[in-house]
Design a protein around this motif. Structure first.
Motif, PDB file in Angstrom:
ATOM      1  N   SER A 139       0.889  -1.161   0.022  1.00  0.00           N
ATOM      2  CA  SER A 139       0.059  -0.045  -0.231  1.00  0.00           C
ATOM      3  C   SER A 139       1.128   1.156  -0.042  1.00  0.00           C
ATOM      4  CB  SER A 139      -0.838  -0.019   1.264  1.00  0.00           C
ATOM      5  OG  SER A 139      -1.875   1.065   1.185  1.00  0.00           O
ATOM      6  N   GLY A 140       0.443   2.230  -0.775  1.00  0.00           N
ATOM      7  CA  GLY A 140       1.412   3.448  -1.080  1.00  0.00           C
ATOM      8  C   GLY A 140       2.268   3.396  -2.164  1.00  0.00           C
ATOM      9  N   LEU A 141       2.518   2.283  -2.512  1.00  0.00           N
ATOM     10  CA  LEU A 141       3.563   2.298  -3.789  1.00  0.00           C
ATOM     11  C   LEU A 141       2.781   2.395  -5.101  1.00  0.00           C
ATOM     12  CD1 LEU A 141       5.811  -0.703  -2.369  1.00  0.00           C
ATOM     13  CD2 LEU A 141       6.273   1.727  -2.406  1.00  0.00           C
ATOM     14  N   SER A 142       3.545   2.757  -6.133  1.00  0.00           N
ATOM     15  CA  SER A 142       2.909   2.800  -7.493  1.00  0.00           C
ATOM     16  C   SER A 142       3.790   1.979  -8.250  1.00  0.00           C
ATOM     17  CB  SER A 142       3.032   4.066  -8.014  1.00  0.00           C
ATOM     18  OG  SER A 142       2.351   5.132  -7.559  1.00  0.00           O
ATOM     19  N   GLY A 143       3.222   1.351  -9.322  1.00  0.00           N
ATOM     20  CA  GLY A 143       3.920   0.567 -10.203  1.00  0.00           C
ATOM     21  C   GLY A 143       3.292   0.301 -11.510  1.00  0.00           C
ATOM     22  N   GLU A 144       3.802  -0.284 -12.485  1.00  0.00           N
ATOM     23  CA  GLU A 144       3.495  -0.279 -13.847  1.00  0.00           C
ATOM     24  C   GLU A 144       2.926  -1.883 -13.957  1.00  0.00           C
ATOM     25  OE1 GLU A 144       5.218  -0.338 -18.741  1.00  0.00           O
ATOM     26  OE2 GLU A 144       6.512   0.066 -16.595  1.00  0.00           O
ATOM     27  N   ILE A 145       1.809  -1.685 -14.724  1.00  0.00           N
ATOM     28  CA  ILE A 145       1.226  -3.194 -14.944  1.00  0.00           C
ATOM     29  C   ILE A 145       1.947  -3.890 -16.017  1.00  0.00           C
ATOM     30  CG2 ILE A 145      -0.923  -4.318 -15.906  1.00  0.00           C
ATOM     31  CD1 ILE A 145      -2.455  -2.041 -14.813  1.00  0.00           C
ATOM     32  N   GLU A 146       2.172  -5.291 -15.280  1.00  0.00           N
ATOM     33  CA  GLU A 146       3.131  -6.149 -16.434  1.00  0.00           C
ATOM     34  C   GLU A 146       2.042  -7.313 -16.970  1.00  0.00           C
ATOM     35  OE1 GLU A 146       7.003  -8.385 -15.689  1.00  0.00           O
ATOM     36  OE2 GLU A 146       5.505  -9.475 -14.760  1.00  0.00           O
ATOM     37  N   GLU A 147       1.068  -7.443 -16.227  1.00  0.00           N
ATOM     38  CA  GLU A 147       0.082  -8.692 -16.645  1.00  0.00           C
ATOM     39  C   GLU A 147      -1.214  -8.613 -16.061  1.00  0.00           C
ATOM     40  OE1 GLU A 147       0.304 -13.323 -15.641  1.00  0.00           O
ATOM     41  OE2 GLU A 147       2.087 -12.395 -16.392  1.00  0.00           O
ATOM     42  N   LEU A 148      -2.334  -8.675 -16.696  1.00  0.00           N
ATOM     43  CA  LEU A 148      -3.847  -8.686 -16.431  1.00  0.00           C
ATOM     44  C   LEU A 148      -4.339  -9.882 -16.661  1.00  0.00           C
ATOM     45  CD1 LEU A 148      -4.882  -5.407 -18.068  1.00  0.00           C
ATOM     46  CD2 LEU A 148      -4.977  -5.666 -15.565  1.00  0.00           C
ATOM     47  N   LYS A 154      -6.922 -10.298 -11.111  1.00  0.00           N
ATOM     48  CA  LYS A 154      -5.920 -10.054 -10.933  1.00  0.00           C
ATOM     49  C   LYS A 154      -4.891  -9.566 -11.682  1.00  0.00           C
ATOM     50  CE  LYS A 154      -6.378 -14.049  -7.963  1.00  0.00           C
ATOM     51  NZ  LYS A 154      -5.576 -14.765  -6.737  1.00  0.00           N
ATOM     52  N   LEU A 155      -3.722  -8.858 -11.200  1.00  0.00           N
ATOM     53  CA  LEU A 155      -2.753  -8.308 -12.001  1.00  0.00           C
ATOM     54  C   LEU A 155      -1.466  -8.159 -11.400  1.00  0.00           C
ATOM     55  CD1 LEU A 155      -3.072  -4.410 -11.635  1.00  0.00           C
ATOM     56  CD2 LEU A 155      -4.395  -5.786 -10.300  1.00  0.00           C
ATOM     57  N   LYS A 156      -0.379  -8.253 -12.103  1.00  0.00           N
ATOM     58  CA  LYS A 156       0.869  -8.277 -11.639  1.00  0.00           C
ATOM     59  C   LYS A 156       1.647  -6.868 -12.014  1.00  0.00           C
ATOM     60  CE  LYS A 156       2.124 -13.123 -12.153  1.00  0.00           C
ATOM     61  NZ  LYS A 156       2.738 -14.311 -12.914  1.00  0.00           N
ATOM     62  N   VAL A 157       2.057  -6.251 -11.000  1.00  0.00           N
ATOM     63  CA  VAL A 157       2.548  -4.846 -11.121  1.00  0.00           C
ATOM     64  C   VAL A 157       4.186  -4.884 -10.660  1.00  0.00           C
ATOM     65  CG1 VAL A 157       2.255  -2.514 -10.023  1.00  0.00           C
ATOM     66  CG2 VAL A 157       0.217  -3.956 -10.525  1.00  0.00           C
ATOM     67  N   ILE A 158       4.802  -4.223 -11.686  1.00  0.00           N
ATOM     68  CA  ILE A 158       6.208  -4.231 -11.075  1.00  0.00           C
ATOM     69  C   ILE A 158       6.388  -2.782 -10.108  1.00  0.00           C
ATOM     70  CG2 ILE A 158       8.568  -3.542 -12.268  1.00  0.00           C
ATOM     71  CD1 ILE A 158       7.427  -4.682 -14.962  1.00  0.00           C
ATOM     72  N   ILE A 159       6.890  -3.072  -9.249  1.00  0.00           N
ATOM     73  CA  ILE A 159       7.284  -2.037  -8.226  1.00  0.00           C
ATOM     74  C   ILE A 159       8.767  -2.047  -7.961  1.00  0.00           C
ATOM     75  CG2 ILE A 159       4.704  -1.925  -7.259  1.00  0.00           C
ATOM     76  CD1 ILE A 159       5.934  -3.910  -4.967  1.00  0.00           C
ATOM     77  N   GLU A 160       9.066  -0.905  -7.375  1.00  0.00           N
ATOM     78  CA  GLU A 160      10.615  -0.670  -6.989  1.00  0.00           C
ATOM     79  C   GLU A 160      10.572  -0.967  -5.597  1.00  0.00           C
ATOM     80  OE1 GLU A 160      14.181   2.597  -6.935  1.00  0.00           O
ATOM     81  OE2 GLU A 160      12.866   1.900  -9.174  1.00  0.00           O
ATOM     82  N   MET A 161      11.427  -2.074  -4.834  1.00  0.00           N
ATOM     83  CA  MET A 161      11.517  -1.894  -3.519  1.00  0.00           C
ATOM     84  C   MET A 161      12.949  -2.077  -3.261  1.00  0.00           C
ATOM     85  SD  MET A 161       8.441  -4.309  -2.127  1.00  0.00           S
ATOM     86  CE  MET A 161       9.402  -4.644  -0.576  1.00  0.00           C
ATOM     87  N   PHE A 162      13.692  -1.337  -1.909  1.00  0.00           N
ATOM     88  CA  PHE A 162      14.983  -1.521  -2.026  1.00  0.00           C
ATOM     89  C   PHE A 162      15.971  -1.366  -3.057  1.00  0.00           C
ATOM     90  CE2 PHE A 162      12.518  -4.670   0.945  1.00  0.00           C
ATOM     91  CZ  PHE A 162      12.446  -3.670   2.109  1.00  0.00           C
ATOM     92  N   GLU A 165      13.626  -3.715  -9.084  1.00  0.00           N
ATOM     93  CA  GLU A 165      12.208  -4.135  -9.370  1.00  0.00           C
ATOM     94  C   GLU A 165      11.825  -5.268  -8.822  1.00  0.00           C
ATOM     95  OE1 GLU A 165      12.149  -3.669 -13.670  1.00  0.00           O
ATOM     96  OE2 GLU A 165      11.972  -1.364 -13.691  1.00  0.00           O
ATOM     97  N   THR A 166      10.693  -5.531  -8.360  1.00  0.00           N
ATOM     98  CA  THR A 166      10.107  -6.665  -8.045  1.00  0.00           C
ATOM     99  C   THR A 166       8.635  -6.690  -8.578  1.00  0.00           C
ATOM    100  OG1 THR A 166       9.797  -8.256  -6.356  1.00  0.00           O
ATOM    101  CG2 THR A 166       9.139  -5.976  -5.607  1.00  0.00           C
ATOM    102  N   VAL A 167       7.981  -7.876  -8.656  1.00  0.00           N
ATOM    103  CA  VAL A 167       6.763  -8.038  -9.154  1.00  0.00           C
ATOM    104  C   VAL A 167       5.687  -8.354  -8.016  1.00  0.00           C
ATOM    105  CG1 VAL A 167       5.133  -9.455 -10.683  1.00  0.00           C
ATOM    106  CG2 VAL A 167       7.502  -8.922 -11.330  1.00  0.00           C
ATOM    107  N   ALA A 168       4.690  -7.458  -8.055  1.00  0.00           N
ATOM    108  CA  ALA A 168       3.821  -7.620  -6.738  1.00  0.00           C
ATOM    109  C   ALA A 168       2.564  -8.239  -7.705  1.00  0.00           C
ATOM    110  CB  ALA A 168       3.165  -6.497  -6.105  1.00  0.00           C
ATOM    111  N   GLU A 169       1.939  -9.570  -6.943  1.00  0.00           N
ATOM    112  CA  GLU A 169       0.571 -10.046  -7.721  1.00  0.00           C
ATOM    113  C   GLU A 169      -0.398  -9.459  -6.724  1.00  0.00           C
ATOM    114  OE1 GLU A 169       0.656 -14.165  -8.258  1.00  0.00           O
ATOM    115  OE2 GLU A 169       2.718 -14.200  -8.972  1.00  0.00           O
ATOM    116  N   LEU A 170      -1.338  -9.047  -7.386  1.00  0.00           N
ATOM    117  CA  LEU A 170      -2.373  -8.015  -6.500  1.00  0.00           C
ATOM    118  C   LEU A 170      -3.772  -8.480  -7.257  1.00  0.00           C
ATOM    119  CD1 LEU A 170      -0.322  -4.525  -6.763  1.00  0.00           C
ATOM    120  CD2 LEU A 170      -0.722  -5.897  -4.587  1.00  0.00           C
ATOM    121  N   GLU A 171      -4.869  -8.105  -6.520  1.00  0.00           N
ATOM    122  CA  GLU A 171      -6.167  -8.103  -6.802  1.00  0.00           C
ATOM    123  C   GLU A 171      -6.882  -6.795  -7.194  1.00  0.00           C
ATOM    124  OE1 GLU A 171      -8.780 -10.787  -4.928  1.00  0.00           O
ATOM    125  OE2 GLU A 171      -7.113 -11.827  -3.924  1.00  0.00           O
TER     126      GLU A 171
END
Length: 180
Positions: A139-148, A154-162, A165-171
């Motif tokens: 929560s609070g991060l932004s990212g680019e949709i990689e997959e829908l 559900k969707l996969k979003v590329i976010i930047e952490m530490f 780049e990492t992929v977050a699987e979200l609903e």
């Protein structure tokens, strides 16, 4: 008073409904209503498309298994175990040992009590769009949709952490479209 719990019976495949019927008849004829309660064969509706036609059929969720809610008394155990079509209890280690009951969480999932169905979210986005994560660990991060996956919401979003780049699987309910 012992507590009633859910147990899983292994049956001959294709005999699940017959086993359910037999247990219910034996429960009444042997006056075991105080020890044997509900007997279930979990089913689900499956929609298939064959020759361009949608057909819905009901199939067994766990072929070869029947659920029984009971108090594990010696008498109830004997009656259920010796019902025609029952090959044994799941979680029993043989040599006359009584089986372990299902955990409450397992029962809740099987009976569909875990959570109410989520509403269908109409999220107007496509691969490459940016979203703001509004719920969950990211929560609070932004990212680019990689997959829908619109069907599964559900969707996969590329976010930047530490710094990586990492992929977050979200609903769908966990994001909103970012207006850039």
């Amino acid at each position: 008073m012992d507590t009633k719990e859910w147990y899983v019976l292994h049956t001959y495949s294709g005999y699940e409904n017959k086993v359910k019927e037999n247990i219910e008849l034996r429960k009444e004829s042997m006056d075991m209503e105080e020890n044997i309660f509900r007997v279930m064969v979990p089913e689900e509706e499956i929609t298939e498309v064959k020759d361009g036609e949608k057909k819905t059929k009901v199939s067994k969720k766990f072929p070869g298994y029947v659920l029984v809610e009971m108090v594990m008394s010696d008498e109830a155990w004997f009656i259920v175990r010796n019902t025609p079509g029952v090959t044994g209890f799941v979680g029993s280690h043989g040599a006359g040992s009584k089986p372990a009951p299902l955990l409450p969480e397992e029962v809740a999932v099987i009976l569909g009590e875990m959570e109410a169905p989520k509403p269908i979210i109409d999220l107007d986005v496509e691969v490459g769009d940016w979203v703001q994560i509004t719920d969950g660990a990211f929560s609070g991060l932004s990212g680019e949709i990689e997959e829908l996956d619109v069907d599964q919401q559900k969707l996969k979003v590329i976010i930047e952490m530490f710094g990586r780049e990492t992929v977050a699987e979200l609903e769908f309910y966990q994001v909103r479209k970012e207006n850039l």
